[in-house]
Design a protein around this motif. Structure first.
Motif, PDB file in Angstrom:
ATOM      1  N   VAL A   1       1.164   9.555   0.068  1.00  0.00           N
ATOM      2  CA  VAL A   1       0.993   9.489  -1.373  1.00  0.00           C
ATOM      3  C   VAL A   1       1.224   8.029  -1.766  1.00  0.00           C
ATOM      4  O   VAL A   1       2.153   7.390  -1.282  1.00  0.00           O
ATOM      5  N   ASP A   2       0.371   7.505  -2.610  1.00  0.00           N
ATOM      6  CA  ASP A   2       0.445   6.098  -2.997  1.00  0.00           C
ATOM      7  C   ASP A   2       1.480   5.920  -4.110  1.00  0.00           C
ATOM      8  O   ASP A   2       1.154   5.742  -5.288  1.00  0.00           O
ATOM      9  N   SER A   3       2.755   5.975  -3.710  1.00  0.00           N
ATOM     10  CA  SER A   3       3.859   5.870  -4.657  1.00  0.00           C
ATOM     11  C   SER A   3       5.081   5.342  -3.921  1.00  0.00           C
ATOM     12  O   SER A   3       5.564   5.975  -2.986  1.00  0.00           O
ATOM     13  N   CYS A   4       5.573   4.181  -4.338  1.00  0.00           N
ATOM     14  CA  CYS A   4       6.763   3.607  -3.703  1.00  0.00           C
ATOM     15  C   CYS A   4       7.977   4.476  -4.027  1.00  0.00           C
ATOM     16  O   CYS A   4       8.192   4.828  -5.195  1.00  0.00           O
ATOM     17  N   PRO A   5       8.794   4.820  -3.039  1.00  0.00           N
ATOM     18  CA  PRO A   5       9.984   5.624  -3.320  1.00  0.00           C
ATOM     19  C   PRO A   5      11.005   4.893  -4.196  1.00  0.00           C
ATOM     20  O   PRO A   5      11.852   5.520  -4.812  1.00  0.00           O
ATOM     21  N   HIS A   6      10.897   3.579  -4.292  1.00  0.00           N
ATOM     22  CA  HIS A   6      11.833   2.794  -5.097  1.00  0.00           C
ATOM     23  C   HIS A   6      11.570   2.941  -6.592  1.00  0.00           C
ATOM     24  O   HIS A   6      12.490   3.124  -7.373  1.00  0.00           O
ATOM     25  N   ASN A   7      10.290   2.866  -6.984  1.00  0.00           N
ATOM     26  CA  ASN A   7      10.004   2.871  -8.420  1.00  0.00           C
ATOM     27  C   ASN A   7       8.851   3.779  -8.839  1.00  0.00           C
ATOM     28  O   ASN A   7       8.561   3.889 -10.011  1.00  0.00           O
ATOM     29  N   GLY A   8       8.180   4.414  -7.875  1.00  0.00           N
ATOM     30  CA  GLY A   8       7.084   5.320  -8.197  1.00  0.00           C
ATOM     31  C   GLY A   8       5.747   4.641  -8.463  1.00  0.00           C
ATOM     32  O   GLY A   8       4.761   5.313  -8.736  1.00  0.00           O
TER      33      GLY A   8
ATOM     34  N   LEU B   1       1.546   1.297  -4.254  1.00  0.00           N
ATOM     35  CA  LEU B   1       1.972   0.254  -3.328  1.00  0.00           C
ATOM     36  C   LEU B   1       1.067  -0.974  -3.344  1.00  0.00           C
ATOM     37  O   LEU B   1       1.539  -2.087  -3.207  1.00  0.00           O
ATOM     38  N   ALA B   2      -0.224  -0.769  -3.494  1.00  0.00           N
ATOM     39  CA  ALA B   2      -1.172  -1.883  -3.420  1.00  0.00           C
ATOM     40  C   ALA B   2      -1.626  -2.307  -4.810  1.00  0.00           C
ATOM     41  O   ALA B   2      -1.943  -1.467  -5.645  1.00  0.00           O
ATOM     42  N   ILE B   3      -1.683  -3.605  -5.028  1.00  0.00           N
ATOM     43  CA  ILE B   3      -2.226  -4.125  -6.284  1.00  0.00           C
ATOM     44  C   ILE B   3      -3.745  -4.181  -6.191  1.00  0.00           C
ATOM     45  O   ILE B   3      -4.451  -3.881  -7.137  1.00  0.00           O
ATOM     46  N   MET B   4      -4.249  -4.552  -5.028  1.00  0.00           N
ATOM     47  CA  MET B   4      -5.699  -4.622  -4.807  1.00  0.00           C
ATOM     48  C   MET B   4      -6.123  -3.455  -3.918  1.00  0.00           C
ATOM     49  O   MET B   4      -5.367  -3.026  -3.046  1.00  0.00           O
ATOM     50  N   ASP B   5      -7.337  -2.966  -4.137  1.00  0.00           N
ATOM     51  CA  ASP B   5      -7.835  -1.822  -3.371  1.00  0.00           C
ATOM     52  C   ASP B   5      -7.663  -2.013  -1.869  1.00  0.00           C
ATOM     53  O   ASP B   5      -8.001  -3.070  -1.325  1.00  0.00           O
ATOM     54  N   ASP B   6      -7.130  -0.999  -1.240  1.00  0.00           N
ATOM     55  CA  ASP B   6      -7.031  -0.906   0.224  1.00  0.00           C
ATOM     56  C   ASP B   6      -6.141  -1.969   0.870  1.00  0.00           C
ATOM     57  O   ASP B   6      -6.171  -2.137   2.083  1.00  0.00           O
ATOM     58  N   ARG B   7      -5.328  -2.688   0.108  1.00  0.00           N
ATOM     59  CA  ARG B   7      -4.455  -3.740   0.650  1.00  0.00           C
ATOM     60  C   ARG B   7      -3.031  -3.201   0.829  1.00  0.00           C
ATOM     61  O   ARG B   7      -2.108  -3.632   0.157  1.00  0.00           O
ATOM     62  N   TYR B   8      -2.875  -2.258   1.742  1.00  0.00           N
ATOM     63  CA  TYR B   8      -1.594  -1.604   1.969  1.00  0.00           C
ATOM     64  C   TYR B   8      -0.811  -2.203   3.133  1.00  0.00           C
ATOM     65  O   TYR B   8       0.383  -1.964   3.249  1.00  0.00           O
ATOM     66  N   LEU B   9      -1.467  -2.935   4.002  1.00  0.00           N
ATOM     67  CA  LEU B   9      -0.823  -3.413   5.223  1.00  0.00           C
ATOM     68  C   LEU B   9      -0.485  -4.897   5.150  1.00  0.00           C
ATOM     69  O   LEU B   9      -1.153  -5.666   4.447  1.00  0.00           O
ATOM     70  N   THR B  10       0.535  -5.276   5.913  1.00  0.00           N
ATOM     71  CA  THR B  10       0.847  -6.691   6.076  1.00  0.00           C
ATOM     72  C   THR B  10      -0.320  -7.360   6.801  1.00  0.00           C
ATOM     73  O   THR B  10      -1.179  -6.691   7.380  1.00  0.00           O
ATOM     74  N   ARG B  11      -0.328  -8.675   6.802  1.00  0.00           N
ATOM     75  CA  ARG B  11      -1.435  -9.399   7.461  1.00  0.00           C
ATOM     76  C   ARG B  11      -1.586  -9.019   8.921  1.00  0.00           C
ATOM     77  O   ARG B  11      -2.691  -8.946   9.435  1.00  0.00           O
ATOM     78  N   GLY B  12      -0.490  -8.791   9.599  1.00  0.00           N
ATOM     79  CA  GLY B  12      -0.544  -8.396  11.005  1.00  0.00           C
ATOM     80  C   GLY B  12      -0.927  -6.940  11.207  1.00  0.00           C
ATOM     81  O   GLY B  12      -1.198  -6.515  12.326  1.00  0.00           O
ATOM     82  N   GLY B  13      -0.947  -6.148  10.131  1.00  0.00           N
ATOM     83  CA  GLY B  13      -1.343  -4.745  10.215  1.00  0.00           C
ATOM     84  C   GLY B  13      -0.295  -3.833  10.800  1.00  0.00           C
ATOM     85  O   GLY B  13      -0.571  -2.667  11.054  1.00  0.00           O
ATOM     86  N   ASP B  14       0.929  -4.337  10.991  1.00  0.00           N
ATOM     87  CA  ASP B  14       1.946  -3.513  11.644  1.00  0.00           C
ATOM     88  C   ASP B  14       2.910  -2.840  10.674  1.00  0.00           C
ATOM     89  O   ASP B  14       3.735  -2.034  11.081  1.00  0.00           O
ATOM     90  N   ARG B  15       2.801  -3.119   9.368  1.00  0.00           N
ATOM     91  CA  ARG B  15       3.672  -2.518   8.362  1.00  0.00           C
ATOM     92  C   ARG B  15       2.878  -2.249   7.091  1.00  0.00           C
ATOM     93  O   ARG B  15       1.959  -2.986   6.734  1.00  0.00           O
TER      94      ARG B  15
ATOM     95  N   ILE C   1       3.170  -2.372   3.098  1.00  0.00           N
ATOM     96  CA  ILE C   1       3.996  -3.189   2.202  1.00  0.00           C
ATOM     97  C   ILE C   1       3.763  -2.786   0.748  1.00  0.00           C
ATOM     98  O   ILE C   1       2.634  -2.499   0.346  1.00  0.00           O
ATOM     99  N   CYS C   2       4.837  -2.750  -0.024  1.00  0.00           N
ATOM    100  CA  CYS C   2       4.761  -2.515  -1.455  1.00  0.00           C
ATOM    101  C   CYS C   2       4.590  -3.870  -2.129  1.00  0.00           C
ATOM    102  O   CYS C   2       5.458  -4.747  -1.997  1.00  0.00           O
ATOM    103  N   ALA C   3       3.500  -4.044  -2.841  1.00  0.00           N
ATOM    104  CA  ALA C   3       3.213  -5.324  -3.484  1.00  0.00           C
ATOM    105  C   ALA C   3       4.207  -5.643  -4.601  1.00  0.00           C
ATOM    106  O   ALA C   3       4.423  -6.805  -4.918  1.00  0.00           O
ATOM    107  N   ALA C   4       4.844  -4.639  -5.188  1.00  0.00           N
ATOM    108  CA  ALA C   4       5.752  -4.880  -6.312  1.00  0.00           C
ATOM    109  C   ALA C   4       7.072  -5.511  -5.880  1.00  0.00           C
ATOM    110  O   ALA C   4       7.543  -6.455  -6.503  1.00  0.00           O
ATOM    111  N   HIS C   5       7.686  -4.998  -4.829  1.00  0.00           N
ATOM    112  CA  HIS C   5       9.018  -5.468  -4.434  1.00  0.00           C
ATOM    113  C   HIS C   5       9.128  -5.883  -2.971  1.00  0.00           C
ATOM    114  O   HIS C   5      10.219  -6.176  -2.498  1.00  0.00           O
ATOM    115  N   GLY C   6       8.033  -5.833  -2.233  1.00  0.00           N
ATOM    116  CA  GLY C   6       8.055  -6.283  -0.850  1.00  0.00           C
ATOM    117  C   GLY C   6       8.673  -5.312   0.135  1.00  0.00           C
ATOM    118  O   GLY C   6       8.907  -5.682   1.280  1.00  0.00           O
ATOM    119  N   ALA C   7       8.934  -4.078  -0.274  1.00  0.00           N
ATOM    120  CA  ALA C   7       9.456  -3.091   0.669  1.00  0.00           C
ATOM    121  C   ALA C   7       8.444  -2.904   1.795  1.00  0.00           C
ATOM    122  O   ALA C   7       7.231  -2.944   1.566  1.00  0.00           O
TER     123      ALA C   7
END
Length: 122
Positions: free
Chosen positions: A56-63, A66-80, A82-88
């Motif tokens: 579900v596209d909802s950060c557990p920290h604030n609801g 996670l992504a500000i831009m479409d489909d940009r959910y992963l770190t650059r390396g693709g191994d994590r 990332i929440c764009a709002a707080h860096g979780a």
């Protein structure tokens, strides 16, 4: 209504085709939005090799999504994830938050399955 409630009327039913496995980069992620009247369900897929996991596209920290831009959910390396709002940062395989304000919490899973090269809701 909270958009990630299991009884959310916008949550797609099992068996809905989301995309072909080939449509997901490896590693990669893709977001989806579904509406039913005023209800919204937002989810995303993460691919790592042949494994595809849905959340579900909802950060557990604030609801927030996670992504500000479409489909940009992963770190650059693709191994994590990332929440764009707080860096979780979250592990793709199980959604565990390994860094940030929601450490040790999890993303809410969204059941998906790969069947004959197609990613479906489960």
């Amino acid at each position: 209504m909270n958009r990630d409630e299991p009884d959310n009327p916008a949550r797609p039913a099992a068996g809905l085709r989301l995309c072909a496995l080939a449509d997901l980069a490896d590693p990669g992620a893709k977001g989806f939005r579904f509406r039913h009247e005023r209800a919204l369900f937002a989810g995303f897929l993460v691919r790592q090799g042949d494994a595809v996991t849905g959340y579900v596209d909802s950060c557990p920290h604030n609801g927030w999504p996670l992504a500000i831009m479409d489909d940009r959910y992963l770190t650059r390396g693709g191994d994590r994830i990332i929440c764009a709002a707080h860096g979780a940062m979250f592990r793709p395989a199980d959604g565990l938050c390994v860094a940030g304000p929601c450490a040790d919490d999890h993303l809410r899973p969204w059941a998906v399955a790969v069947v004959d090269g197609e990613v479906l809701t489960a």
